[in-house]
Design a protein around this motif. Structure first.
Motif, PDB file in Angstrom:
ATOM      1  N   ASP A 141     -35.510  24.914  24.914  1.00  0.00           N
ATOM      2  CA  ASP A 141     -34.134  24.288  25.254  1.00  0.00           C
ATOM      3  C   ASP A 141     -33.984  23.208  24.336  1.00  0.00           C
ATOM      4  N   THR A 142     -34.848  22.143  24.146  1.00  0.00           N
ATOM      5  CA  THR A 142     -34.643  21.128  23.154  1.00  0.00           C
ATOM      6  C   THR A 142     -34.687  21.853  21.801  1.00  0.00           C
ATOM      7  N   GLU A 143     -35.588  22.788  21.370  1.00  0.00           N
ATOM      8  CA  GLU A 143     -35.540  23.191  20.202  1.00  0.00           C
ATOM      9  C   GLU A 143     -34.176  23.978  19.710  1.00  0.00           C
ATOM     10  N   ILE A 144     -33.654  24.751  20.649  1.00  0.00           N
ATOM     11  CA  ILE A 144     -32.355  25.249  20.642  1.00  0.00           C
ATOM     12  C   ILE A 144     -31.384  24.394  20.153  1.00  0.00           C
ATOM     13  N   THR A 145     -31.261  23.289  21.178  1.00  0.00           N
ATOM     14  CA  THR A 145     -30.422  22.320  20.946  1.00  0.00           C
ATOM     15  C   THR A 145     -30.368  21.665  19.429  1.00  0.00           C
ATOM     16  N   TRP A 146     -31.679  21.366  19.005  1.00  0.00           N
ATOM     17  CA  TRP A 146     -31.790  20.637  17.500  1.00  0.00           C
ATOM     18  C   TRP A 146     -31.274  21.798  16.366  1.00  0.00           C
ATOM     19  N   ALA A 147     -31.569  23.013  16.685  1.00  0.00           N
ATOM     20  CA  ALA A 147     -31.240  23.927  15.732  1.00  0.00           C
ATOM     21  C   ALA A 147     -29.750  24.249  15.717  1.00  0.00           C
ATOM     22  N   LYS A 148     -28.934  24.605  16.972  1.00  0.00           N
ATOM     23  CA  LYS A 148     -27.654  24.524  16.763  1.00  0.00           C
ATOM     24  C   LYS A 148     -26.874  23.530  16.301  1.00  0.00           C
ATOM     25  N   SER A 149     -27.477  22.100  16.722  1.00  0.00           N
ATOM     26  CA  SER A 149     -26.813  20.942  15.948  1.00  0.00           C
ATOM     27  C   SER A 149     -26.792  20.949  14.320  1.00  0.00           C
ATOM     28  N   ARG A 150     -27.304  21.793  14.025  1.00  0.00           N
ATOM     29  CA  ARG A 150     -27.553  22.032  12.563  1.00  0.00           C
ATOM     30  C   ARG A 150     -26.790  23.510  12.012  1.00  0.00           C
ATOM     31  N   GLY A 151     -26.284  24.050  12.818  1.00  0.00           N
ATOM     32  CA  GLY A 151     -25.683  25.270  12.447  1.00  0.00           C
ATOM     33  C   GLY A 151     -26.633  26.437  12.294  1.00  0.00           C
ATOM     34  N   LEU A 152     -27.974  26.329  12.655  1.00  0.00           N
ATOM     35  CA  LEU A 152     -28.972  27.388  12.154  1.00  0.00           C
ATOM     36  C   LEU A 152     -28.871  28.430  13.163  1.00  0.00           C
ATOM     37  N   THR A 153     -29.196  29.575  12.600  1.00  0.00           N
ATOM     38  CA  THR A 153     -29.284  30.806  13.783  1.00  0.00           C
ATOM     39  C   THR A 153     -30.748  31.133  13.832  1.00  0.00           C
ATOM     40  N   PRO A 154     -31.135  31.783  14.851  1.00  0.00           N
ATOM     41  CA  PRO A 154     -32.645  32.123  15.241  1.00  0.00           C
ATOM     42  C   PRO A 154     -33.403  32.551  14.050  1.00  0.00           C
ATOM     43  N   ASP A 155     -32.815  33.417  13.188  1.00  0.00           N
ATOM     44  CA  ASP A 155     -33.545  33.729  12.083  1.00  0.00           C
ATOM     45  C   ASP A 155     -33.956  32.738  11.145  1.00  0.00           C
ATOM     46  N   GLU A 156     -33.042  31.557  11.100  1.00  0.00           N
ATOM     47  CA  GLU A 156     -33.240  30.468  10.173  1.00  0.00           C
ATOM     48  C   GLU A 156     -34.326  29.407  10.651  1.00  0.00           C
ATOM     49  N   TYR A 157     -34.506  29.750  12.054  1.00  0.00           N
ATOM     50  CA  TYR A 157     -35.030  28.414  12.725  1.00  0.00           C
ATOM     51  C   TYR A 157     -36.450  28.209  12.309  1.00  0.00           C
ATOM     52  N   PRO A 158     -37.414  29.175  12.158  1.00  0.00           N
ATOM     53  CA  PRO A 158     -39.025  29.095  11.946  1.00  0.00           C
ATOM     54  C   PRO A 158     -39.237  28.244  10.587  1.00  0.00           C
ATOM     55  N   ASN A 159     -38.648  28.774   9.297  1.00  0.00           N
ATOM     56  CA  ASN A 159     -38.638  27.947   8.272  1.00  0.00           C
ATOM     57  C   ASN A 159     -38.026  26.327   8.333  1.00  0.00           C
ATOM     58  N   ALA A 160     -36.566  26.380   9.121  1.00  0.00           N
ATOM     59  CA  ALA A 160     -36.266  25.090   9.301  1.00  0.00           C
ATOM     60  C   ALA A 160     -36.960  24.185  10.055  1.00  0.00           C
ATOM     61  N   ALA A 161     -37.729  24.531  11.237  1.00  0.00           N
ATOM     62  CA  ALA A 161     -38.653  23.766  11.876  1.00  0.00           C
ATOM     63  C   ALA A 161     -39.910  23.279  11.227  1.00  0.00           C
ATOM     64  N   LYS A 162     -40.397  24.368  10.262  1.00  0.00           N
ATOM     65  CA  LYS A 162     -41.516  23.730   9.547  1.00  0.00           C
ATOM     66  C   LYS A 162     -41.136  22.966   8.395  1.00  0.00           C
ATOM     67  N   SER A 163     -39.926  22.976   8.063  1.00  0.00           N
ATOM     68  CA  SER A 163     -39.637  21.915   6.793  1.00  0.00           C
ATOM     69  C   SER A 163     -39.225  20.630   7.457  1.00  0.00           C
ATOM     70  N   ALA A 164     -38.761  20.624   8.696  1.00  0.00           N
ATOM     71  CA  ALA A 164     -38.615  19.338   9.337  1.00  0.00           C
ATOM     72  C   ALA A 164     -39.672  18.825  10.037  1.00  0.00           C
ATOM     73  N   ARG A 165     -40.710  19.617  10.052  1.00  0.00           N
ATOM     74  CA  ARG A 165     -42.091  19.264  10.953  1.00  0.00           C
ATOM     75  C   ARG A 165     -41.826  18.826  12.311  1.00  0.00           C
ATOM     76  N   ARG A 166     -41.220  19.944  12.854  1.00  0.00           N
ATOM     77  CA  ARG A 166     -40.902  19.675  14.374  1.00  0.00           C
ATOM     78  C   ARG A 166     -42.106  19.557  15.142  1.00  0.00           C
ATOM     79  N   ARG A 167     -42.103  18.675  16.076  1.00  0.00           N
ATOM     80  CA  ARG A 167     -43.291  18.578  16.852  1.00  0.00           C
ATOM     81  C   ARG A 167     -43.431  19.808  17.978  1.00  0.00           C
ATOM     82  N   THR A 168     -44.491  20.616  17.432  1.00  0.00           N
ATOM     83  CA  THR A 168     -44.568  21.790  18.439  1.00  0.00           C
ATOM     84  C   THR A 168     -45.890  22.235  18.637  1.00  0.00           C
ATOM     85  N   SER A 169     -46.302  22.746  19.914  1.00  0.00           N
ATOM     86  CA  SER A 169     -47.799  23.209  20.105  1.00  0.00           C
ATOM     87  C   SER A 169     -47.560  24.962  20.065  1.00  0.00           C
ATOM     88  N   GLN A 170     -46.117  25.328  20.041  1.00  0.00           N
ATOM     89  CA  GLN A 170     -45.932  26.854  20.355  1.00  0.00           C
ATOM     90  C   GLN A 170     -45.392  27.399  19.140  1.00  0.00           C
TER      91      GLN A 170
END
Length: 525
Positions: A141-170
């Motif tokens: 839920d938190t990650e979707i909020t972060w991604a949508k706050s940047r106008g990202l789509t699900p397809d764009e999320y993995p690379n964007a999360a890696k670039s932003a070094r989002r804290r994740t164990s999943q």
């Protein structure tokens, strides 16, 4: 009894020169940097009052806040000035109103809102054998909020999360898959969640005819807590502004603490570069805290982001920084300190204990209860669902509120934002908690530093900061260190102690002035 309405001129005389300039400035677009205790709500209120006094139609003024509570407080203050008709609301409430009008005009079905996205995600996880073992609904839920706050789509999320070094164990790809399933479920019901409201409002304002009508209704836009704006909210603001609209915002980049949800403080600090003809004005006088608290709190900020801040209150007690054996010893020390500070006639509700996480407050609760000290957890922050329940115009601003219990307030650093107490204790200021262990990137560490600053600046008169030298573990006591953020804080209060020793016999006012000047010089370096 008739309501006594203060005159506009009378209110202006009570302001500092900088506050008065923020209220009366003729600049059509003005951004005010309002530091902790600078009186930003007063300035925002009187800016609106000045506009109405100048002949602006109140129904053409739109004020956006980040919580329903803040919107109600603004309306209450305006009501006390006999000013009504101002449209105020949160980003979500404002966007929902706009989308509903657009859909009605275009004969589209009304908005169907998903008010609890986390529950929907949980059901989807439980229906997936593999996801049930590896995914957490709250995290997704938190990650979707972060991604949508940047106008990202699900397809764009993995690379964007890696670039932003989002804290994740999943796995970001598992999360992406779940997000796609969630969007498919929402589409099948023709439903929107709260993050979708912003993007839908932006889409509606891309219609020139509809945008022209909205621009006519919102010729004057004001935004509170601008440091918490995320990229999509900023785009929404841009769409709301016509070329001739006036714009006013208040905020403090040093109090931006919602980056995990997508907030970007650079949107405020670079606003004059993003929005043409925007004037920047700073309010750097703290009217809340003593000089000792103001100076020591400023010392935790990165030197590149520090602004010279003065305190208007009288000199007071030097803040306390104490390392204790463990969490239990911390709680016992704070309980003992609060008892010694509670003079006859003083209420327990004038004290607060703040921690980085809710889990840290359990020991405090147990120790205080055993010591006969009443405690009360701060109320949880309002959710978007509560913010859009009904238009604020249906709320009577002057309605009485229920008095709070006489108990020490317990809360997290995040929850304490916007609140204040005469005496505050910050517990658990140890490495691994402050900054929190998952903060890895420079941006995340900067936010953790700002979060500590926000907590420290909740104190008006007395400030106590504690940390424990050991953490209980199954294999015994594990050593830990003081938060690295407290290095400058420690230096500041040591200088205060030395200044007090050297200035014996000097008047309180002279001592406070000398201390403030020496600390400001040190903090500039």
């Amino acid at each position: 009894m008739a309501r006594v309405t203060p005159t506009y001129d009378d209110l202006l005389t009570r302001l500092t020169p900088a506050q008065r300039q923020a209220v009366i400035s003729p600049s059509p677009r003005l951004a005010v940097y309002a530091g902790a205790g600078a009186g930003k709500t007063r300035v925002l209120t009187l800016r609106i009052a000045r506009m109405v006094d100048d002949g602006v139609d109140p129904t053409q003024i739109l004020a956006i806040t980040f919580s329903r509570k803040a919107a109600q407080e603004l309306r209450r203050r305006l009501w006390e000035l006999s000013i009504e008709g101002i449209r105020t609301g949160t980003f979500h409430r404002t966007a929902l109103d706009l989308v509903e009008v657009y859909r009605a005009e275009h004969h589209q079905p009304p908005v169907s809102l998903i008010t609890d996205r986390r529950s929907v995600l949980q059901r989807l996880i439980e229906s997936d054998t593999e996801g049930r073992r590896t995914l957490n609904a709250a995290f997704v839920d938190t990650e979707i909020t972060w991604a949508k706050s940047r106008g990202l789509t699900p397809d764009e999320y993995p690379n964007a999360a890696k670039s932003a070094r989002r804290r994740t164990s999943q796995s970001p790809y598992q999360l992406q898959h779940l997000w796609l399933r969630y969007e498919e479920s929402a589409r099948s019901r023709n439903a929107l969640d709260f993050d979708d409201l912003i993007s839908e409002a932006i889409r509606a304002l891309s219609d020139p005819t509809f945008a022209a009508a909205i621009h006519w209704r919102s010729r004057h836009l004001l935004v509170d807590e601008f440091q918490d704006v995320n990229p999509m909210q900023y785009l929404f603001i841009e769409k709301l502004l016509s070329p001739t609209a006036t714009f006013f915002c208040v905020g403090d980049p040093n109090q931006s603490i919602y980056g995990f949800n997508g907030a970007d403080p650079s949107l405020l600090s670079t606003l004059d570069q993003r929005m043409a003809d925007t004037e920047i004005l700073a309010l750097d006088a703290n009217h809340r805290s003593t000089p000792e608290i103001v100076s020591s709190a400023a010392a935790v900020l990165d030197q590149h982001h520090r602004r010279e801040t003065t305190a208007t209150q009288n000199s007071g007690a030097i803040p306390i920084l104490r390392g204790l054996e463990d969490d239990l010893a911390e709680a016992q020390f704070v309980a003992s300190t609060f008892r010694s500070l509670r003079t006859p006639g003083r209420h327990w509700r004038s004290f607060a204990v703040l921690a980085r996480t809710n889990a840290q407050l359990r020991v405090i609760t147990d120790v205080f209860t055993a010591a006969g000290i009443p405690t009360e957890l701060l109320a949880p922050e309002t959710t978007p669902a509560s913010d859009v329940k009904k238009p604020l115009d249906q709320v009577r601003p002057g309605a009485p509120t229920v008095g709070e219990d006489d108990a020490v307030k317990l809360g997290t650093f995040h929850r304490a934002k916007g609140l204040e107490w005469p005496t505050v204790a910050i517990i658990g200021a140890s490495e691994g908690l402050v900054p929190y262990r998952s903060a890895a990137t420079p941006a995340q560490l900067d936010e953790e530093r700002r979060l500590l600053y926000v907590a420290l600046t909740r104190a008006e008169l007395e400030l106590v900061v504690t940390w424990s030298r050991h953490v209980d573990a199954a294999d015994g006591k594990t050593p830990r260190r003081q938060s690295p953020f407290l290095s400058g804080f420690d230096t500041a209060i040591r200088m205060m102690g030395q200044s007090n020793h050297d200035a014996s016999g000097v008047s309180g006012a002279q001592k406070a002035r000398s201390l403030r000047e020496s600390l400001q010089e040190r903090l500039k370096k």
